[in-house]
Scaffold this motif. Structure first.
Motif, PDB file in Angstrom:
ATOM      1  N   VAL A 134       9.865   3.525   0.822  1.00 53.64           N
ATOM      2  CA  VAL A 134      10.027   2.488   1.310  1.00 53.64           C
ATOM      3  C   VAL A 134       9.862   1.512   0.311  1.00 53.64           C
ATOM      4  N   GLU A 135      10.684   0.315   0.679  1.00 50.23           N
ATOM      5  CA  GLU A 135      10.748  -0.742  -0.292  1.00 50.23           C
ATOM      6  C   GLU A 135       9.495  -1.676  -0.674  1.00 50.23           C
ATOM      7  N   ASP A 136       8.623  -1.612   0.493  1.00 52.56           N
ATOM      8  CA  ASP A 136       7.378  -2.322   0.395  1.00 52.56           C
ATOM      9  C   ASP A 136       6.329  -1.679  -0.203  1.00 52.56           C
ATOM     10  N   LYS A 137       6.218  -0.307  -0.502  1.00 54.40           N
ATOM     11  CA  LYS A 137       4.899   0.352  -0.790  1.00 54.40           C
ATOM     12  C   LYS A 137       4.990  -0.236  -2.376  1.00 54.40           C
ATOM     13  N   ASN A 138       3.517  -0.369  -2.592  1.00 51.59           N
ATOM     14  CA  ASN A 138       3.309  -0.526  -3.863  1.00 51.59           C
ATOM     15  C   ASN A 138       2.485   0.773  -4.437  1.00 51.59           C
ATOM     16  N   PHE A 139       1.987   0.434  -5.727  1.00 49.44           N
ATOM     17  CA  PHE A 139       1.296   1.475  -6.337  1.00 49.44           C
ATOM     18  C   PHE A 139      -0.029   1.697  -5.906  1.00 49.44           C
ATOM     19  N   ILE A 140      -0.882   0.764  -5.138  1.00 47.52           N
ATOM     20  CA  ILE A 140      -2.119   0.867  -4.628  1.00 47.52           C
ATOM     21  C   ILE A 140      -2.155   1.652  -3.328  1.00 47.52           C
ATOM     22  N   GLN A 141      -0.857   1.259  -2.441  1.00 54.74           N
ATOM     23  CA  GLN A 141      -0.937   1.896  -1.295  1.00 54.74           C
ATOM     24  C   GLN A 141      -0.164   3.563  -1.345  1.00 54.74           C
ATOM     25  N   SER A 142       0.279   3.648  -2.333  1.00 56.08           N
ATOM     26  CA  SER A 142       0.490   5.290  -2.584  1.00 56.08           C
ATOM     27  C   SER A 142      -0.712   5.754  -2.987  1.00 56.08           C
ATOM     28  N   ILE A 143      -1.309   5.344  -3.721  1.00 53.28           N
ATOM     29  CA  ILE A 143      -2.773   5.976  -4.262  1.00 53.28           C
ATOM     30  C   ILE A 143      -3.511   6.014  -3.121  1.00 53.28           C
ATOM     31  N   THR A 144      -3.675   5.090  -2.084  1.00 48.86           N
ATOM     32  CA  THR A 144      -4.463   5.056  -1.024  1.00 48.86           C
ATOM     33  C   THR A 144      -4.058   6.325  -0.063  1.00 48.86           C
ATOM     34  N   LEU A 145      -2.818   6.417   0.102  1.00 52.67           N
ATOM     35  CA  LEU A 145      -2.092   7.426   0.989  1.00 52.67           C
ATOM     36  C   LEU A 145      -2.467   9.090   0.512  1.00 52.67           C
ATOM     37  N   GLY A 146      -2.297   8.921  -0.943  1.00 50.88           N
ATOM     38  CA  GLY A 146      -2.542  10.389  -1.671  1.00 50.88           C
ATOM     39  C   GLY A 146      -4.228  10.952  -1.567  1.00 50.88           C
ATOM     40  N   ILE A 147      -5.005   9.620  -1.681  1.00 54.17           N
ATOM     41  CA  ILE A 147      -6.497   9.791  -1.415  1.00 54.17           C
ATOM     42  C   ILE A 147      -6.650  10.272  -0.100  1.00 54.17           C
ATOM     43  N   PHE A 202      -7.394  21.572  12.870  1.00 58.36           N
ATOM     44  CA  PHE A 202      -5.875  21.352  13.023  1.00 58.36           C
ATOM     45  C   PHE A 202      -5.661  19.895  13.214  1.00 58.36           C
ATOM     46  N   ILE A 203      -6.408  19.078  13.952  1.00 58.45           N
ATOM     47  CA  ILE A 203      -6.074  17.585  13.978  1.00 58.45           C
ATOM     48  C   ILE A 203      -6.227  17.174  12.624  1.00 58.45           C
ATOM     49  N   LEU A 204      -7.180  17.240  11.772  1.00 59.88           N
ATOM     50  CA  LEU A 204      -7.344  17.017  10.338  1.00 59.88           C
ATOM     51  C   LEU A 204      -5.982  17.383   9.557  1.00 59.88           C
ATOM     52  N   LEU A 205      -5.717  18.471   9.675  1.00 65.97           N
ATOM     53  CA  LEU A 205      -4.207  19.063   9.098  1.00 65.97           C
ATOM     54  C   LEU A 205      -3.079  18.208   9.490  1.00 65.97           C
ATOM     55  N   ALA A 206      -3.026  17.750  10.732  1.00 64.83           N
ATOM     56  CA  ALA A 206      -1.777  17.135  11.151  1.00 64.83           C
ATOM     57  C   ALA A 206      -1.888  15.576  10.641  1.00 64.83           C
ATOM     58  N   VAL A 207      -3.005  15.007  10.483  1.00 65.65           N
ATOM     59  CA  VAL A 207      -3.424  13.761  10.021  1.00 65.65           C
ATOM     60  C   VAL A 207      -3.050  13.710   8.567  1.00 65.65           C
ATOM     61  N   SER A 208      -3.330  14.710   7.796  1.00 69.31           N
ATOM     62  CA  SER A 208      -3.096  14.895   6.517  1.00 69.31           C
ATOM     63  C   SER A 208      -1.565  14.970   6.259  1.00 69.31           C
ATOM     64  N   THR A 209      -0.891  15.756   6.990  1.00 68.85           N
ATOM     65  CA  THR A 209       0.510  15.597   7.080  1.00 68.85           C
ATOM     66  C   THR A 209       0.989  14.243   7.189  1.00 68.85           C
ATOM     67  N   PHE A 210       0.802  13.556   8.069  1.00 73.23           N
ATOM     68  CA  PHE A 210       1.129  12.113   8.348  1.00 73.23           C
ATOM     69  C   PHE A 210       1.017  11.430   6.860  1.00 73.23           C
ATOM     70  N   PHE A 211      -0.199  11.490   6.428  1.00 75.83           N
ATOM     71  CA  PHE A 211      -0.273  10.798   5.453  1.00 75.83           C
ATOM     72  C   PHE A 211       0.371  11.130   4.198  1.00 75.83           C
ATOM     73  N   TYR A 212       0.496  12.448   4.166  1.00 74.71           N
ATOM     74  CA  TYR A 212       1.565  12.885   3.116  1.00 74.71           C
ATOM     75  C   TYR A 212       2.968  12.469   3.167  1.00 74.71           C
ATOM     76  N   LEU A 213       3.634  12.269   4.381  1.00 71.10           N
ATOM     77  CA  LEU A 213       4.787  11.793   4.550  1.00 71.10           C
ATOM     78  C   LEU A 213       5.066  10.405   4.317  1.00 71.10           C
ATOM     79  N   GLY A 214       3.922   9.770   4.594  1.00 70.60           N
ATOM     80  CA  GLY A 214       3.864   8.402   4.230  1.00 70.60           C
ATOM     81  C   GLY A 214       3.917   8.052   2.738  1.00 70.60           C
ATOM     82  N   LEU A 215       3.472   9.167   2.098  1.00 74.16           N
ATOM     83  CA  LEU A 215       3.355   8.998   0.581  1.00 74.16           C
ATOM     84  C   LEU A 215       4.683   9.296  -0.115  1.00 74.16           C
ATOM     85  N   VAL A 216       5.561  10.282   0.524  1.00 70.69           N
ATOM     86  CA  VAL A 216       6.632  10.815  -0.074  1.00 70.69           C
ATOM     87  C   VAL A 216       7.941  10.154   0.172  1.00 70.69           C
ATOM     88  N   LEU A 217       7.892   9.494   1.466  1.00 67.92           N
ATOM     89  CA  LEU A 217       9.095   8.826   1.991  1.00 67.92           C
ATOM     90  C   LEU A 217       9.205   7.430   1.236  1.00 67.92           C
TER      91      LEU A 217
END
Length: 78
Positions: free
Chosen positions: A37-50, A20-35
């Motif tokens: 943000v102006e400063d987010k670059n391609f490397i950060q997007s790939i890192t959040l997806g992975i 359950f904790i890992l599922l919650a953490v994964s949700t936060f990473f996914y939200l960081g991926l789809v929201l």
């Protein structure tokens, strides 16, 4: 045998919590991926997806262990 049953029940509850904790953490990473943000670059997007995919994989692994422990618990109770 009673000790083995108690250990399996503790393992089941622990792995369910970990999953359950890992599922919650994964949700936060996914939200960081789809929201957006102006400063987010391609490397950060790939890192959040992975990171999100990795956490989902470990979640599946935890629930697979729970399923195996439940099967062992049923075999012991029979």
């Amino acid at each position: 045998m009673k000790n083995k049953v108690e250990q399996l029940q503790k393992k089941i509850s622990d792995y369910q919590r970990f999953g359950f904790i890992l599922l919650a953490v994964s949700t936060f990473f996914y939200l960081g991926l789809v929201l957006p943000v102006e400063d987010k670059n391609f490397i950060q997007s790939i890192t959040l997806g992975i990171a999100s995919t990795t956490c989902l994989g470990f979640t599946a692994l935890m629930y697979n262990v729970v399923r195996k422990c439940k099967t062992q618990l049923q075999e012991l109770s029979e």
